[in-house]
Design a protein around this motif. Structure first.
Motif, PDB file in Angstrom:
ATOM      1  N   ASP A  81       8.819  11.469   7.553  1.00 26.65           N
ATOM      2  CA  ASP A  81       9.314  11.894   8.860  1.00 26.65           C
ATOM      3  C   ASP A  81       9.527  10.722   9.809  1.00 26.65           C
ATOM      4  O   ASP A  81      10.410  10.752  10.646  1.00 26.65           O
ATOM      5  CB  ASP A  81       8.318  12.895   9.490  1.00 26.65           C
ATOM      6  CG  ASP A  81       8.155  14.143   8.631  1.00 26.65           C
ATOM      7  OD1 ASP A  81       9.165  14.847   8.436  1.00 26.65           O
ATOM      8  OD2 ASP A  81       7.044  14.396   8.146  1.00 26.65           O
ATOM      9  N   PHE A  82       8.664   9.712   9.698  1.00 24.44           N
ATOM     10  CA  PHE A  82       8.747   8.544  10.575  1.00 24.44           C
ATOM     11  C   PHE A  82       8.553   7.275   9.770  1.00 24.44           C
ATOM     12  O   PHE A  82       7.858   7.274   8.759  1.00 24.44           O
ATOM     13  CB  PHE A  82       7.653   8.586  11.662  1.00 24.44           C
ATOM     14  CG  PHE A  82       7.748   9.771  12.573  1.00 24.44           C
ATOM     15  CD1 PHE A  82       8.704   9.836  13.566  1.00 24.44           C
ATOM     16  CD2 PHE A  82       6.861  10.821  12.436  1.00 24.44           C
ATOM     17  CE1 PHE A  82       8.790  10.933  14.403  1.00 24.44           C
ATOM     18  CE2 PHE A  82       6.940  11.924  13.259  1.00 24.44           C
ATOM     19  CZ  PHE A  82       7.898  11.978  14.250  1.00 24.44           C
ATOM     20  N   LEU A  83       9.167   6.193  10.260  1.00 29.27           N
ATOM     21  CA  LEU A  83       8.982   4.877   9.667  1.00 29.27           C
ATOM     22  C   LEU A  83       8.384   3.969  10.737  1.00 29.27           C
ATOM     23  O   LEU A  83       8.909   3.878  11.848  1.00 29.27           O
ATOM     24  CB  LEU A  83      10.321   4.304   9.195  1.00 29.27           C
ATOM     25  CG  LEU A  83      10.303   2.868   8.679  1.00 29.27           C
ATOM     26  CD1 LEU A  83       9.510   2.772   7.379  1.00 29.27           C
ATOM     27  CD2 LEU A  83      11.721   2.358   8.463  1.00 29.27           C
ATOM     28  N   PHE A  84       7.243   3.354  10.425  1.00 32.27           N
ATOM     29  CA  PHE A  84       6.596   2.447  11.357  1.00 32.27           C
ATOM     30  C   PHE A  84       6.477   1.065  10.728  1.00 32.27           C
ATOM     31  O   PHE A  84       6.106   0.944   9.580  1.00 32.27           O
ATOM     32  CB  PHE A  84       5.183   2.933  11.721  1.00 32.27           C
ATOM     33  CG  PHE A  84       5.182   4.006  12.754  1.00 32.27           C
ATOM     34  CD1 PHE A  84       5.257   5.333  12.391  1.00 32.27           C
ATOM     35  CD2 PHE A  84       5.099   3.690  14.097  1.00 32.27           C
ATOM     36  CE1 PHE A  84       5.259   6.330  13.335  1.00 32.27           C
ATOM     37  CE2 PHE A  84       5.091   4.682  15.048  1.00 32.27           C
ATOM     38  CZ  PHE A  84       5.171   6.005  14.671  1.00 32.27           C
ATOM     39  N   LYS A 113       3.124   1.960   2.543  1.00 31.20           N
ATOM     40  CA  LYS A 113       2.197   3.052   2.271  1.00 31.20           C
ATOM     41  C   LYS A 113       2.638   4.248   3.092  1.00 31.20           C
ATOM     42  O   LYS A 113       2.980   4.117   4.265  1.00 31.20           O
ATOM     43  CB  LYS A 113       0.767   2.665   2.645  1.00 31.20           C
ATOM     44  CG  LYS A 113      -0.218   3.786   2.351  1.00 31.20           C
ATOM     45  CD  LYS A 113      -1.647   3.347   2.560  1.00 31.20           C
ATOM     46  CE  LYS A 113      -2.592   4.486   2.214  1.00 31.20           C
ATOM     47  NZ  LYS A 113      -3.995   4.068   2.219  1.00 31.20           N
ATOM     48  N   THR A 114       2.637   5.409   2.474  1.00 28.98           N
ATOM     49  CA  THR A 114       2.962   6.638   3.194  1.00 28.98           C
ATOM     50  C   THR A 114       1.674   7.423   3.401  1.00 28.98           C
ATOM     51  O   THR A 114       0.921   7.646   2.460  1.00 28.98           O
ATOM     52  CB  THR A 114       3.987   7.488   2.402  1.00 28.98           C
ATOM     53  OG1 THR A 114       5.163   6.689   2.178  1.00 28.98           O
ATOM     54  CG2 THR A 114       4.378   8.732   3.172  1.00 28.98           C
ATOM     55  N   GLY A 129       0.276  16.317  10.354  1.00 25.57           N
ATOM     56  CA  GLY A 129       1.208  17.115   9.569  1.00 25.57           C
ATOM     57  C   GLY A 129       2.549  16.450   9.292  1.00 25.57           C
ATOM     58  O   GLY A 129       3.452  17.064   8.738  1.00 25.57           O
ATOM     59  N   LYS A 130       2.699  15.207   9.678  1.00 25.22           N
ATOM     60  CA  LYS A 130       3.948  14.467   9.464  1.00 25.22           C
ATOM     61  C   LYS A 130       3.703  13.338   8.474  1.00 25.22           C
ATOM     62  O   LYS A 130       2.661  12.688   8.495  1.00 25.22           O
ATOM     63  CB  LYS A 130       4.466  13.863  10.782  1.00 25.22           C
ATOM     64  CG  LYS A 130       4.762  14.884  11.856  1.00 25.22           C
ATOM     65  CD  LYS A 130       6.030  15.626  11.568  1.00 25.22           C
ATOM     66  CE  LYS A 130       6.362  16.543  12.722  1.00 25.22           C
ATOM     67  NZ  LYS A 130       7.486  17.397  12.429  1.00 25.22           N
ATOM     68  N   LEU A 187      -1.611   3.385  14.108  1.00 25.01           N
ATOM     69  CA  LEU A 187      -0.511   4.315  13.910  1.00 25.01           C
ATOM     70  C   LEU A 187      -0.535   5.414  14.968  1.00 25.01           C
ATOM     71  O   LEU A 187       0.498   5.741  15.560  1.00 25.01           O
ATOM     72  CB  LEU A 187      -0.593   4.930  12.512  1.00 25.01           C
ATOM     73  CG  LEU A 187       0.510   5.898  12.152  1.00 25.01           C
ATOM     74  CD1 LEU A 187       1.851   5.192  12.149  1.00 25.01           C
ATOM     75  CD2 LEU A 187       0.250   6.512  10.806  1.00 25.01           C
ATOM     76  N   LEU A 188      -1.706   5.970  15.243  1.00 28.51           N
ATOM     77  CA  LEU A 188      -1.824   7.011  16.265  1.00 28.51           C
ATOM     78  C   LEU A 188      -1.436   6.471  17.632  1.00 28.51           C
ATOM     79  O   LEU A 188      -0.744   7.137  18.393  1.00 28.51           O
ATOM     80  CB  LEU A 188      -3.240   7.575  16.296  1.00 28.51           C
ATOM     81  CG  LEU A 188      -3.609   8.479  15.119  1.00 28.51           C
ATOM     82  CD1 LEU A 188      -5.090   8.784  15.128  1.00 28.51           C
ATOM     83  CD2 LEU A 188      -2.794   9.763  15.133  1.00 28.51           C
TER      84      LEU A 188
END
Length: 195
Positions: free
Chosen positions: A6-9, A48-49, A54-55, A166-167
């Motif tokens: 859902d997202f790429l960081f 790493k995923t 929930g995403k 990440l949060l």
């Protein structure tokens, strides 16, 4: 091919050579440790995923060379980083002192408001400690950032660091998206009022 996240960081680890950045990244991405890594040349990354709220979030964790001769290469990677993790070695006082130089480099090269975090690595080597935990906590507090002591070898706090930054990055991204959405709605209302 459908994307599987859902997202790429993009996260960036910076700090002096030999503080354990590569070992931390490999422990985080592959849950593995090898004490015979050679110094990173230029820049490298691991993926790493993980799931957060929930995403599915795909993390690109970039490993930078700490040697002075590679600084011009690595500073180009500051742009676009959503989080920057500064690493020092608790058994090497000079690597701790150099965090101030790395902070200056972030200020000069990274996007404004990038999430930052300070790590004191190698906390499993307590007998050789030269930098107290309190010193690390104070430096982090002075810069308004989070602090962890980690050990890539013993896997102490490695997973927690990834999730924590990440949060924080996700919160900033969501806040920015909400602000942009509100600005667009306001602009649309203004346009409708002018018609």
């Amino acid at each position: 091919m459908a994307k599987k996240y859902d997202f790429l960081f993009k996260l960036l680890l910076i700090g002096d050579s030999g503080v354990g950045k590569t070992c931390l990244i490999i422990r985080f991405a592959e849950d593995n440790f090898n004490s015979t890594y050679i110094s990173t040349i230029g820049i490298d990354f691991k993926v790493k995923t993980i799931e957060v709220d929930g995403k599915k979030v795909k993390l690109q964790v970039w490993d930078t060379a700490g040697q002075e001769r590679f600084k011009t290469i690595t500073t180009a990677y500051y742009r676009g980083a959503m989080g920057i993790i500064l690493v020092y070695d608790i058994t090497d006082e000079k690597s701790f002192e150099n965090i101030q130089n790395w902070m200056k480099s972030i200020k000069e090269n990274a996007s404004a408001g990038v999430s930052r975090m300070l790590l004191g690595n190698k906390c499993d080597i307590e007998a050789k400690r030269k930098v107290s935990k309190e010193m690390g906590e104070k430096l982090a507090k002075d810069h308004g950032i989070r602090f962890f002591e980690t050990s890539a070898k013993s896997s102490i706090n490695v997973e927690e660091v990834g999730k924590s930054i990440l949060l924080k990055s996700n919160y900033r991204l969501n806040r920015h998206q909400r602000q942009t959405t509100l600005e667009l709605r306001k602009a649309n209302r203004c346009r409708k009022g002018l018609r």
